[in-house]
Design a protein around this motif. Structure first.
Motif, short mmCIF file in Angstrom:
data_model
loop_
_atom_site.label_atom_id
_atom_site.label_comp_id
_atom_site.label_asym_id
_atom_site.label_seq_id
_atom_site.Cartn_x
_atom_site.Cartn_y
_atom_site.Cartn_z
N GLN A 44 0.79 -1.60 0.06
CA GLN A 44 -0.04 -0.34 0.19
C GLN A 44 0.82 1.21 -0.08
O GLN A 44 0.60 2.13 -0.67
CB GLN A 44 -0.97 0.21 1.07
N VAL A 45 1.78 0.95 0.89
CA VAL A 45 2.84 2.31 0.90
C VAL A 45 3.86 2.37 -0.44
O VAL A 45 3.59 3.98 -0.88
CB VAL A 45 3.72 2.91 2.51
N LEU A 46 4.44 1.94 -1.04
CA LEU A 46 5.24 1.44 -2.26
C LEU A 46 3.78 1.79 -3.47
O LEU A 46 4.50 3.19 -4.59
CB LEU A 46 5.45 -0.17 -2.29
N ASN A 47 2.60 1.30 -3.29
CA ASN A 47 2.28 1.68 -4.24
C ASN A 47 2.09 3.79 -4.31
O ASN A 47 1.78 4.37 -4.91
CB ASN A 47 0.38 1.05 -4.43
N VAL A 48 1.44 4.20 -3.08
CA VAL A 48 1.36 5.73 -2.94
C VAL A 48 2.78 6.37 -3.58
O VAL A 48 2.98 7.52 -3.75
CB VAL A 48 1.38 6.07 -1.21
N LEU A 49 3.93 5.66 -2.84
CA LEU A 49 5.19 6.73 -3.31
C LEU A 49 4.76 6.40 -5.10
O LEU A 49 5.85 7.48 -6.11
CB LEU A 49 6.29 6.18 -2.79
N CYS A 50 5.30 5.40 -5.86
CA CYS A 50 5.32 5.59 -6.85
C CYS A 50 4.29 5.44 -8.67
O CYS A 50 4.57 6.34 -8.87
CB CYS A 50 5.31 4.04 -7.70
N GLN A 51 3.06 5.78 -7.31
CA GLN A 51 2.01 6.25 -8.23
C GLN A 51 1.45 7.70 -8.02
O GLN A 51 0.35 8.50 -7.87
CB GLN A 51 0.65 5.36 -8.64
N GLY A 52 1.77 8.16 -6.56
CA GLY A 52 1.30 9.49 -6.35
C GLY A 52 2.39 10.85 -7.01
O GLY A 52 2.41 10.23 -7.41
N GLY B 186 10.96 -4.47 -6.42
CA GLY B 186 11.02 -4.21 -7.27
C GLY B 186 10.27 -3.63 -7.96
O GLY B 186 10.94 -3.00 -9.20
N ILE B 187 9.26 -3.08 -7.17
CA ILE B 187 8.16 -1.86 -8.74
C ILE B 187 8.89 -0.37 -8.60
O ILE B 187 8.43 0.10 -9.12
CB ILE B 187 7.07 -1.86 -8.11
N CYS B 188 9.68 -0.59 -7.51
CA CYS B 188 10.47 1.31 -7.52
C CYS B 188 10.86 1.78 -8.17
O CYS B 188 11.79 1.27 -9.49
CB CYS B 188 10.75 1.50 -6.29
N PRO B 189 11.25 2.79 -8.90
CA PRO B 189 11.34 2.86 -9.82
C PRO B 189 11.85 4.46 -9.82
O PRO B 189 13.22 4.72 -10.96
CB PRO B 189 9.85 4.33 -11.11
N PHE B 190 12.82 4.69 -8.86
CA PHE B 190 13.51 4.78 -8.25
C PHE B 190 14.79 3.99 -6.73
O PHE B 190 13.78 2.81 -6.42
CB PHE B 190 13.39 6.35 -6.58
N ASN C 183 3.87 12.61 -5.15
CA ASN C 183 5.09 12.64 -4.95
C ASN C 183 6.52 11.80 -4.95
O ASN C 183 6.84 11.15 -3.80
CB ASN C 183 5.37 13.14 -2.93
N ARG C 184 7.01 11.47 -6.43
CA ARG C 184 7.27 10.85 -6.74
C ARG C 184 9.20 11.35 -6.39
O ARG C 184 9.73 11.91 -6.13
CB ARG C 184 6.98 9.96 -7.84
N PRO C 185 9.62 10.00 -5.12
CA PRO C 185 10.38 10.43 -4.28
C PRO C 185 11.76 10.27 -5.28
O PRO C 185 11.21 10.00 -6.25
CB PRO C 185 10.81 9.28 -3.45
N ASP C 186 13.59 10.94 -5.43
CA ASP C 186 14.25 10.59 -5.53
C ASP C 186 14.90 9.17 -5.23
O ASP C 186 15.54 8.10 -6.40
CB ASP C 186 15.07 11.62 -5.40
#
Length: 281
Positions: free
Chosen positions: A28-36, A66-70, A38-41
């Motif tokens: 749930q958290v990773l989806n927010v980070l990846c799709q929200g 593995g879904i993280c693009p950062f 405020n995508r982090p660096d």
């Protein structure tokens, strides 16, 4: 630069459940980070990544991340197993056998510490690790540093999770930081709640957990007299954003729950936004 932080994932707490709650909360958290918005660096994962330090939990963690693009930069907590972690994450640098390393982010340096002593719930930081930290801080005295570790080296007021502020490992970290103006912040986990304090001349922020949170109860506790107080609560999975604006590090705490929108940037709100911007000129 936007740095996200998650902590205290505790994968494998319910190892025989394919729908484990802690994995769901992490996703749930990773989806927010990846799709929200405020995508982090980059993402910091500050320890207690696995609940029992077993290889399967680290395999699942690698799959989830593995879904993280950062880039993701982890550190170890008291529930982790250094050997099993490094077998699944061999790309993580080590120093003297410890999973501690530095990352050059351009305007910032990350220094990630290993405060794990297997078999001990509280933190540890031996002379070897302290010497390594001192050497890294000596290398560049002008560039701002963010120090990252699992265990917070201060008393938080939740007695059953607290440490003694004069523990040897705390003194070693504090000694390494003494007079180091380049250390702009210390980022920790472990306490399953958002907290901010001043420690050793800098700001220290504790990230809420993706796993369930600690109840906020600041009363004294008697280990020999169970009193029925709440200890763990099913509050939403949390995380943090640390925004470097070129001068300061600003920390925002957030949850991965759905937020009910009460106002949005439309024609009705435009005069307010325009007015606020005009005041800045």
């Amino acid at each position: 630069m936007l740095i996200a932080q998650i902590t205290d994932v505790h994968l494998g707490f319910d190892p025989d459940n394919p729908g484990e709650l802690n994995r769901q909360r992490l996703d749930q958290v990773l989806n927010v980070l990846c799709q929200g918005p405020n995508r982090p660096d980059l993402l910091l994962a500050t320890g207690d990544l696995a609940d029992k330090g077993d290889p399967e939990s680290y395999r699942q963690l690698k799959e989830a991340l593995g879904i993280c693009p950062f880039p993701v930069w982890p550190c170890l907590g008291n529930h982790d197993d250094r050997t099993n972690f490094l077998q699944q994450f061999p790309e993580i640098p080590t120093a003297d056998g410890f999973a501690q390393y530095e990352v050059d982010l351009g305007p910032l340096r990350l220094i990630v510490l290993d405060t794990l002593e297997e078999g001990r719930h509280g933190g540890a930081f031996c002379d070897t690790r302290a010497r390594w930290l001192t050497e890294r801080l000596d290398e560049q005295v002008e560039k701002p540093v963010i120090l990252v570790m699992h265990h917070p080296p201060f008393e938080a007021g939740i007695q059953w999770m607290d440490i003694h502020p004069e523990e040897p490992w705390v003194r070693r970290v504090a000694s390494a930081l003494a007079g180091r103006g380049q250390v702009r912040a210390v980022l920790c986990g472990h306490l399953h709640r958002p907290m901010v304090t001043q420690w050793s001349g800098t700001t220290l922020a504790v990230c809420p957990s993706t796993a369930p949170q600690l109840a906020l109860d600041l009363r004294p506790i008697d280990p020999d007299a169970p009193d029925g107080r709440a200890m763990i609560v099913a509050d939403p999975p949390g995380f943090a954003f640390h925004w470097w604006n070129g001068r300061d590090l600003v920390t925002h705490f957030e949850t991965a729950d759905n937020h009910v929108t009460l106002a949005k940037f439309d024609a009705r709100m435009q005069p307010l936004v325009r007015g606020l911007f005009s005041e800045r000129r």
